[in-house]
Design a protein around this motif. Structure first.
Motif, PDB file in Angstrom:
ATOM      1  N   PHE A 141      44.505  30.066  51.389  1.00 38.64           N
ATOM      2  CA  PHE A 141      43.342  30.703  52.187  1.00 38.64           C
ATOM      3  C   PHE A 141      42.344  31.282  51.281  1.00 38.64           C
ATOM      4  O   PHE A 141      42.539  32.438  50.588  1.00 38.64           O
ATOM      5  CB  PHE A 141      43.972  31.890  53.119  1.00 38.64           C
ATOM      6  CG  PHE A 141      45.327  31.418  53.843  1.00 38.64           C
ATOM      7  CD1 PHE A 141      45.051  30.344  54.773  1.00 38.64           C
ATOM      8  CD2 PHE A 141      46.570  32.112  53.583  1.00 38.64           C
ATOM      9  CE1 PHE A 141      46.241  29.898  55.261  1.00 38.64           C
ATOM     10  CE2 PHE A 141      47.713  31.397  54.298  1.00 38.64           C
ATOM     11  CZ  PHE A 141      47.435  30.549  55.274  1.00 38.64           C
ATOM     12  N   ARG A 142      41.160  30.651  51.419  1.00 34.38           N
ATOM     13  CA  ARG A 142      40.132  30.755  50.276  1.00 34.38           C
ATOM     14  C   ARG A 142      39.603  31.873  50.113  1.00 34.38           C
ATOM     15  O   ARG A 142      39.090  32.432  49.300  1.00 34.38           O
ATOM     16  CB  ARG A 142      39.235  29.373  50.378  1.00 34.38           C
ATOM     17  CG  ARG A 142      39.842  28.271  49.908  1.00 34.38           C
ATOM     18  CD  ARG A 142      38.458  27.180  50.049  1.00 34.38           C
ATOM     19  NE  ARG A 142      37.597  27.527  49.040  1.00 34.38           N
ATOM     20  CZ  ARG A 142      37.732  27.119  47.663  1.00 34.38           C
ATOM     21  NH1 ARG A 142      38.927  26.281  47.255  1.00 34.38           N
ATOM     22  NH2 ARG A 142      36.635  27.216  46.814  1.00 34.38           N
ATOM     23  N   GLY A 143      39.580  32.532  51.452  1.00 37.57           N
ATOM     24  CA  GLY A 143      38.788  34.019  51.564  1.00 37.57           C
ATOM     25  C   GLY A 143      39.473  35.145  50.883  1.00 37.57           C
ATOM     26  O   GLY A 143      39.208  36.173  51.153  1.00 37.57           O
ATOM     27  N   MET A 144      40.806  35.075  50.643  1.00 41.46           N
ATOM     28  CA  MET A 144      41.777  35.655  50.419  1.00 41.46           C
ATOM     29  C   MET A 144      42.209  35.923  49.001  1.00 41.46           C
ATOM     30  O   MET A 144      42.158  34.999  48.030  1.00 41.46           O
ATOM     31  CB  MET A 144      42.781  35.913  51.325  1.00 41.46           C
ATOM     32  CG  MET A 144      42.573  35.978  52.824  1.00 41.46           C
ATOM     33  SD  MET A 144      43.815  35.033  53.950  1.00 41.46           S
ATOM     34  CE  MET A 144      45.156  36.438  53.722  1.00 41.46           C
ATOM     35  N   THR A 145      42.702  37.160  48.359  1.00 41.64           N
ATOM     36  CA  THR A 145      43.288  37.088  47.319  1.00 41.64           C
ATOM     37  C   THR A 145      44.508  36.483  46.871  1.00 41.64           C
ATOM     38  O   THR A 145      45.031  36.100  47.918  1.00 41.64           O
ATOM     39  CB  THR A 145      43.245  38.721  46.611  1.00 41.64           C
ATOM     40  OG1 THR A 145      44.105  39.112  47.664  1.00 41.64           O
ATOM     41  CG2 THR A 145      42.003  39.266  46.802  1.00 41.64           C
ATOM     42  N   VAL A 146      44.931  36.365  45.732  1.00 38.96           N
ATOM     43  CA  VAL A 146      46.260  35.794  45.484  1.00 38.96           C
ATOM     44  C   VAL A 146      47.220  36.659  46.266  1.00 38.96           C
ATOM     45  O   VAL A 146      48.189  36.253  46.810  1.00 38.96           O
ATOM     46  CB  VAL A 146      46.461  35.656  43.897  1.00 38.96           C
ATOM     47  CG1 VAL A 146      48.035  35.580  43.608  1.00 38.96           C
ATOM     48  CG2 VAL A 146      45.514  34.742  43.246  1.00 38.96           C
ATOM     49  N   LEU A 147      47.112  37.998  46.024  1.00 40.06           N
ATOM     50  CA  LEU A 147      48.378  38.834  46.580  1.00 40.06           C
ATOM     51  C   LEU A 147      48.329  38.457  47.939  1.00 40.06           C
ATOM     52  O   LEU A 147      49.545  38.457  48.620  1.00 40.06           O
ATOM     53  CB  LEU A 147      47.920  40.285  46.280  1.00 40.06           C
ATOM     54  CG  LEU A 147      48.818  41.080  46.622  1.00 40.06           C
ATOM     55  CD1 LEU A 147      50.463  41.229  46.025  1.00 40.06           C
ATOM     56  CD2 LEU A 147      48.358  42.636  46.435  1.00 40.06           C
ATOM     57  N   ASP A 148      47.263  38.593  48.675  1.00 39.72           N
ATOM     58  CA  ASP A 148      47.326  38.524  49.956  1.00 39.72           C
ATOM     59  C   ASP A 148      47.571  37.041  50.540  1.00 39.72           C
ATOM     60  O   ASP A 148      48.287  37.027  51.505  1.00 39.72           O
ATOM     61  CB  ASP A 148      45.593  38.550  50.640  1.00 39.72           C
ATOM     62  CG  ASP A 148      45.454  40.180  50.780  1.00 39.72           C
ATOM     63  OD1 ASP A 148      46.564  40.911  50.900  1.00 39.72           O
ATOM     64  OD2 ASP A 148      44.351  40.482  50.989  1.00 39.72           O
ATOM     65  N   ASN A 149      47.128  36.023  49.723  1.00 45.47           N
ATOM     66  CA  ASN A 149      47.751  34.687  50.147  1.00 45.47           C
ATOM     67  C   ASN A 149      49.218  34.788  50.190  1.00 45.47           C
ATOM     68  O   ASN A 149      49.836  34.110  50.743  1.00 45.47           O
ATOM     69  CB  ASN A 149      47.239  33.626  48.884  1.00 45.47           C
ATOM     70  CG  ASN A 149      46.131  33.031  49.545  1.00 45.47           C
ATOM     71  OD1 ASN A 149      46.167  32.118  50.180  1.00 45.47           O
ATOM     72  ND2 ASN A 149      45.169  33.482  49.066  1.00 45.47           N
ATOM     73  N   ILE A 150      49.770  35.299  49.124  1.00 49.18           N
ATOM     74  CA  ILE A 150      51.207  35.410  48.994  1.00 49.18           C
ATOM     75  C   ILE A 150      52.098  36.353  50.125  1.00 49.18           C
ATOM     76  O   ILE A 150      52.839  35.897  50.567  1.00 49.18           O
ATOM     77  CB  ILE A 150      51.786  35.581  47.571  1.00 49.18           C
ATOM     78  CG1 ILE A 150      51.132  34.868  46.740  1.00 49.18           C
ATOM     79  CG2 ILE A 150      53.240  35.646  47.569  1.00 49.18           C
ATOM     80  CD1 ILE A 150      51.429  35.358  45.265  1.00 49.18           C
TER      81      ILE A 150
ATOM     82  N   ARG B  64      53.250  31.314  47.462  1.00 48.92           N
ATOM     83  CA  ARG B  64      53.344  31.495  49.058  1.00 48.92           C
ATOM     84  C   ARG B  64      54.548  30.807  50.024  1.00 48.92           C
ATOM     85  O   ARG B  64      54.986  31.596  50.804  1.00 48.92           O
ATOM     86  CB  ARG B  64      51.873  31.051  49.440  1.00 48.92           C
ATOM     87  CG  ARG B  64      51.612  31.519  51.073  1.00 48.92           C
ATOM     88  CD  ARG B  64      50.378  30.721  51.523  1.00 48.92           C
ATOM     89  NE  ARG B  64      50.345  29.403  51.599  1.00 48.92           N
ATOM     90  CZ  ARG B  64      49.158  28.683  51.948  1.00 48.92           C
ATOM     91  NH1 ARG B  64      48.084  29.262  52.157  1.00 48.92           N
ATOM     92  NH2 ARG B  64      49.361  27.414  52.013  1.00 48.92           N
ATOM     93  N   ALA B  65      54.615  29.691  49.515  1.00 52.94           N
ATOM     94  CA  ALA B  65      55.936  28.955  49.999  1.00 52.94           C
ATOM     95  C   ALA B  65      57.145  29.751  49.593  1.00 52.94           C
ATOM     96  O   ALA B  65      58.045  29.949  50.431  1.00 52.94           O
ATOM     97  CB  ALA B  65      56.001  27.514  49.712  1.00 52.94           C
ATOM     98  N   LEU B  66      57.426  30.212  48.580  1.00 49.99           N
ATOM     99  CA  LEU B  66      58.443  31.096  48.033  1.00 49.99           C
ATOM    100  C   LEU B  66      58.570  32.198  48.690  1.00 49.99           C
ATOM    101  O   LEU B  66      59.711  32.576  48.954  1.00 49.99           O
ATOM    102  CB  LEU B  66      58.637  31.095  46.628  1.00 49.99           C
ATOM    103  CG  LEU B  66      58.876  29.863  45.527  1.00 49.99           C
ATOM    104  CD1 LEU B  66      58.821  30.231  44.083  1.00 49.99           C
ATOM    105  CD2 LEU B  66      60.098  29.204  46.174  1.00 49.99           C
ATOM    106  N   ALA B  67      57.686  32.850  49.026  1.00 46.64           N
ATOM    107  CA  ALA B  67      57.488  34.200  49.671  1.00 46.64           C
ATOM    108  C   ALA B  67      58.236  34.090  51.172  1.00 46.64           C
ATOM    109  O   ALA B  67      58.779  35.058  51.618  1.00 46.64           O
ATOM    110  CB  ALA B  67      55.998  34.527  49.907  1.00 46.64           C
ATOM    111  N   MET B  68      58.307  33.062  51.715  1.00 47.96           N
ATOM    112  CA  MET B  68      58.877  32.704  53.044  1.00 47.96           C
ATOM    113  C   MET B  68      60.400  32.708  52.700  1.00 47.96           C
ATOM    114  O   MET B  68      61.395  32.694  53.761  1.00 47.96           O
ATOM    115  CB  MET B  68      58.514  31.297  53.471  1.00 47.96           C
ATOM    116  CG  MET B  68      57.197  31.274  53.935  1.00 47.96           C
ATOM    117  SD  MET B  68      56.598  29.560  54.137  1.00 47.96           S
ATOM    118  CE  MET B  68      57.566  29.326  55.691  1.00 47.96           C
TER     119      MET B  68
END
Ligand SMILES: Nc1ncnc2c1ncn2[C@@H]1O[C@H](COP(=O)(O)OP(=O)(O)OP(=O)(O)O)[C@@H](O)[C@H]1O
Ligand SMILES: [Mg+2]
Lengths: 301, 263, 358
Positions: B99-108, B173-177
């Motif tokens: 999600f290009r508009g978001m930070t790394v943290l928010d993406n995860i 991000r995938a691992l966060a799931m």
């Protein structure tokens, strides 16, 4: 008045004729969309600008044809400037950004045209009366406006001419290549910038014709910019990149809008033409999101 | 280590007779294979073989015209993307899909969305459950950030990151799931050697530490041979081989497919 | 050194996830709120309250509503004014037909009405995207206005659809002075802005942005597109609805459906483009800009033209306004697509380092 059947046909025909006029405006959108991927909301403002410039020149005593020539030149310059100043810096931006920038352009052009020529409404005379065709009325009992016929004939000629232009000529083919894939078009040596300039110039020309026809029908005033709003549902139906779609879509919208207005309108208080085409196009899209002539498309990931 | 040492068990996923066409293009034709719990399963094949399409079918991005997909004992005609996620299928993409508009943290953090229960009303008042959830999931996300060694870019908008790090954030991000089944579409494409080694290590760690089942598409045969337990080979939408890396490597049909021998 | 975050360590995630993690920001917001609630009502005259601050706050609220949908969830809407209209006319009907209804309850219910209609017109977003959807939202704009004009019941059969906002009171205190109206507007806007700020930084906000940035990836990590998009339409329309209610009850007093025309929708779109898409602060900055610009022009142009000895008629000024709006939109989209909010952020970063350049 004739029979209910001939009245129905009269309604449909006048709707179709209006539809051709919608197609004409829609065509201006399609041209630019095909070449540069921009849904040019300012098309309506361009129509207004052209009509207002023309009328103002004529009112100042300029000869009819000279006024057309001058307006055409102005429109071409305007189109090219727009491409240069407004759109070129935004190449490769999201389509929705380009769309919003043309809304800004709309406001700018509206302010500019009225700033130069004033805000008062003008009449526009093309020398053809908005009266029923007598011989048609005599023979079939249908009342069809002579002006509508003339306007749609002009529009039809223009639409056909442009369709041929894009099918048959080298520039037209280059344009189609550009529409399919910018990068590839560049790679095979198509001069993109030149193509864009041509397209914007042609769109300016279409705006002039539409401005004259619509201006003669409704008068030249601010509300003329709203013809763009007539063309948008046509585009939703026909697809933003299909000339055939613009034509067929215009006819469908024109006819069904008139029929609805005449047969349904009275029961709901009238005035439904402001939203009916949109709802029609919307309902259609819900069942066929790819539009009239579009192909089914699944996003690649 | 033998498969049984690593706790490889019964099939967690099975696709049977899956066919998928786009207009005239037949991307998949009657493909069947299974994936066992805890294994690392590779899908290989030449360009356009239908590998990505296969992953897209498994997690419901594409809907096949024929076939069944059985995940954790439930068979279906096709999957629905967001339900597949809820059932424990995670995914990364061939072309980075952050999600290009978001930070790394928010993406995860978006990877934790499936696990959050508070309603938008609670969130907008920011009390009770909403606040507790946000903090608990933040903690979990920080663990993943540590695991993948991306602490230093936490607050960076993902668009500004170099390619290799973007790939890593997508994995995060995938691992966060906390997926049971992780689908990786060319996780190492376009990386340099060092980045590839890091990525290999992460994938194996995920597989071993969390017991996550991995299905991975990869062009680098060295990597495939190193990390996968079993390999499926696709060519022109058909499965042409299936077996251990060694079996597949010796298979004449596979060699021909890669050399472009006419059928 | 005015604006420093050095030395402020955030030891826990809770501190890190406060609404305003920096102390300076918290202080600034505090000062701003005190000024807005206490100082302004004491010093501002009627013109300031009724002609500047109230319309500014209402516009900011509507812009915030549109920003939730367009800036955060990525669904461009051209029908903002229609949802404001629903809010205004629904409030009118609730007050008219439910005796003794508290006005705040009427506002909320009106917002919910707008949200429901928003969901209906958001349904196409499940199948069509991009500017097909943007064009589809025009259907909402035209249909809603038409319905309000034609269905006599909605306007209590008033001539040409004009309604006059009833007198309102909160806990027996009549809201009849500019000051009271200002305070009511400010309270509603402040509370809703706070809620929005919380929303966009939590799960729902991230889901919105995920759908905006890449819908396929969003659905693959478990974000249901349908629910998320419809929720964005609902919340956005709620905000616009409440803004419309305020527009009628604390600003205009007497409204006709035409007040909520396409032009107003565009103006609000301009606010978020200039202020900053995807930013709560940007909604306020953009609203301030668009509300103030015409006033500034009317202040600045006549003296200049007088000095230059040419007379500039009022019509020219309003056309000039159109041109400046248009040019600014073009300018911002080309030069700073994230708008004033982004410029403010850059300025803050500079200020943080000041006076040392590194
Ligand atoms: N959304 C789509 N629409 C149309 N055709 C598609 C779509 N997705 C894939 N295809 C086609 O299906 C076929 C298989 O594509 P796929 O992406 O699955 O191949 P792949 O094995 O992943 O190739 P690569 O190694 O290049 O990534 C190709 O011919 C491709 O063009
Ligand atoms: Mg692929």
């Amino acid at each position: 008045m004739g029979s209910p059947v001939s009245f129905f046909f009269e309604v449909v025909i006048s709707g179709l004729l209006a539809g051709v006029m919608y197609s004409l405006v829609a065509l201006g959108f399609v041209l630019i969309y095909k070449a540069s991927g921009v849904l040019n909301f300012a098309q309506g403002a361009m129509v207004f600008f052209a009509a207002l410039t023309f009328v103002s020149l004529v009112e100042r005593g300029v000869n009819f044809w000279l006024a057309i020539a001058i307006t055409l030149a102005v429109m071409i310059v305007l189109g090219i400037l727009t491409e240069r100043i407004v759109l070129r810096p935004l190449v490769n931006q999201p389509a929705i950004t380009l769309f919003m920038v043309t809304i800004g352009l709309t406001f700018f052009l509206e302010g500019l045209s009225q700033g130069i020529w004033g805000s008062q409404p003008h009449g526009l005379e093309l020398g053809i009366q908005d009266q029923p065709m007598q011989w048609l009325a005599d023979r079939t009992g249908m009342f069809v406006s002579q002006f509508d016929l003339f306007a749609s004939a002009v529009a039809a000629i223009l639409v056909t001419g442009l369709a041929l232009f894009f099918q048959r000529t080298r520039i037209g083919r280059a344009l189609r290549a550009v529409a399919d894939d910018h990068q590839a078009a560049l790679a095979v040596g198509i001069p993109l910038k030149q193509i864009w300039a041509i397209v914007w110039a042609v769109a300016g020309f279409v705006a002039l014709v539409a401005g004259l026809l619509w201006g003669a029908r409704t008068g030249v005033q601010y509300s003329l910019t709203f013809v763009a709003l007539k063309a948008l549902p046509v585009l939703m139906l026909g697809g933003f990149e299909s000339i055939a779609g613009a034509i067929v879509g215009g006819l469908i919208i024109g006819a069904s809008e008139k029929v609805a207005e005449v047969y349904v309108g009275p029961y709901v208080g009238g005035g439904i033409e402001s939203w009916f085409p949109y709802v029609l196009a919307l309902v259609f899209l819900l069942f066929r999101p790819e539009g009239l002539f579009g192909e089914k498309h699944i996003d690649r990931v | 280590m033998t498969p049984s040492d690593r706790g490889i068990g019964a099939p967690i996923l099975a696709v049977e007779g899956v066919s998928l066409a786009f207009g005239g293009v037949r991307a998949l034709q009657g493909v069947s294979f299974d994936v066992r719990e805890h294994e690392v399963r590779a899908i290989i094949g030449p360009n356009g073989a239908g590998k990505s399409s296969m992953l897209n079918v498994i997690n419901g991005v594409y809907h096949p015209q024929e076939g069944t997909i059985t995940f954790k004992g439930r068979s279906r005609r096709d999957m629905v993307a967001h339900e597949a996620a809820a059932q424990g299928i995670g995914r990364t993409f061939q072309n980075i899909a952050l999600f290009r508009g978001m930070t790394v943290l928010d993406n995860i953090m978006t990877g934790r969305n499936v696990k959050m229960r508070s309603t938008f009303l609670e969130q907008s008042i920011w009390i009770g459950r909403a606040r507790r959830e946000e903090l608990a999931h933040r903690r979990k996300v920080e663990e993943i950030i540590d695991f993948l060694e991306i602490q230093h870019i936490r607050r960076t908008p993902v668009g500004r990151l170099p390619y290799g790090l973007q790939k890593r954030v997508e994995l995060a991000r995938a691992l966060a799931m906390e997926p049971e089944l992780l689908l990786l579409d060319e996780p190492m494409a376009g990386m340099n050697l060092e980045e590839k080694q890091d990525m290999c290590r992460f994938i194996l760690d995920v597989n071993e530490q969390f017991g996550t089942t991995v299905v991975l598409i990869e062009h680098d045969m060295g990597v495939v041979m190193d990390i996968s337990d079993r390999v499926v080979v696709l060519d022109y939408g058909r499965k042409i081989a299936d077996g251990t890396p060694d079996e597949v490597r010796g298979n004449q049909t596979v060699i021909d497919a890669y050399l472009g021998v006419a059928h | 050194m005015l604006y420093r975050e050095a030395g402020q360590f955030r030891a826990t995630y809770a501190e890190d996830q406060q609404i305003f993690p920096l102390r300076q920001d918290r202080v600034a917001i505090g000062v701003l709120l005190v000024a807005a609630f206490i100082a302004v009502p004491l010093v501002a005259d009627q013109y300031w309250l009724s002609a500047l601050l109230i319309p500014f706050l209402i516009a900011a609220l509507a812009a915030l509503g549109l920003n939730i949908l367009t800036g955060y969830a990525g669904q461009l809407s051209l029908g903002t004014a229609a949802f404001m209209a629903i809010g205004a006319f629904a409030t009118y009907n609730f007050v008219l037909r439910v005796p003794g209804i508290p006005i705040l309850a009427a506002f909320v219910l009106a917002g919910i009405c707008a949200a429901i209609v928003g969901i209906v017109f958001g349904l196409p977003s499940l199948r069509i995207k991009g500017f097909y959807l943007a064009v589809a939202t025009l259907a909402a704009q035209f249909f809603v206005l038409w319905a309000i004009q034609r269905i006599g019941w909605i306007t209590n059969h008033s001539a040409s659809g004009v309604i006059t906002a009833q007198n309102i009171a909160i806990l027996g205190v009549p809201i009849d002075t500019p000051r009271a109206k200002y305070l009511l507007t400010l309270s509603v806007v402040a509370v809703l802005a706070l809620l929005a700020k919380n929303l966009v930084r939590s799960e729902t906000g991230r889901a919105f942005m995920a759908v905006r940035d890449m819908d396929v990836a969003a659905s693959v990590i478990g974000i249901p597109l349908m629910k998320t998009k419809l929720l964005a339409f609902a919340i956005s329309s709620f905000y616009c609805g409440v803004a419309g209610a305020l527009y009628a009850y604390t600003y205009l007093g007497t409204v006709e459906p035409e007040a909520f025309n396409l032009e107003l929708s565009f103006r609000i779109l301009f606010m978020i483009i200039i202020g900053g898409v995807g930013s709560v602060l940007g909604s306020f900055l953009g609203a301030a800009f668009i509300v103030l610009l015409p006033i500034a022009l009317n202040l600045v142009v006549p003296p200049i033209s007088e000095a230059a000895g040419i007379e500039i008629p009022h019509a020219i000024i309003s056309n000039l306004e159109l041109m400046i709006f248009g040019a600014l939109i073009i300018f911002f989209l080309i030069v700073e697509p994230l708008g004033l909010a982004r410029l403010w952020q850059i300025a803050k970063e500079k200020l943080r380092l000041w006076p040392f350049p590194h």
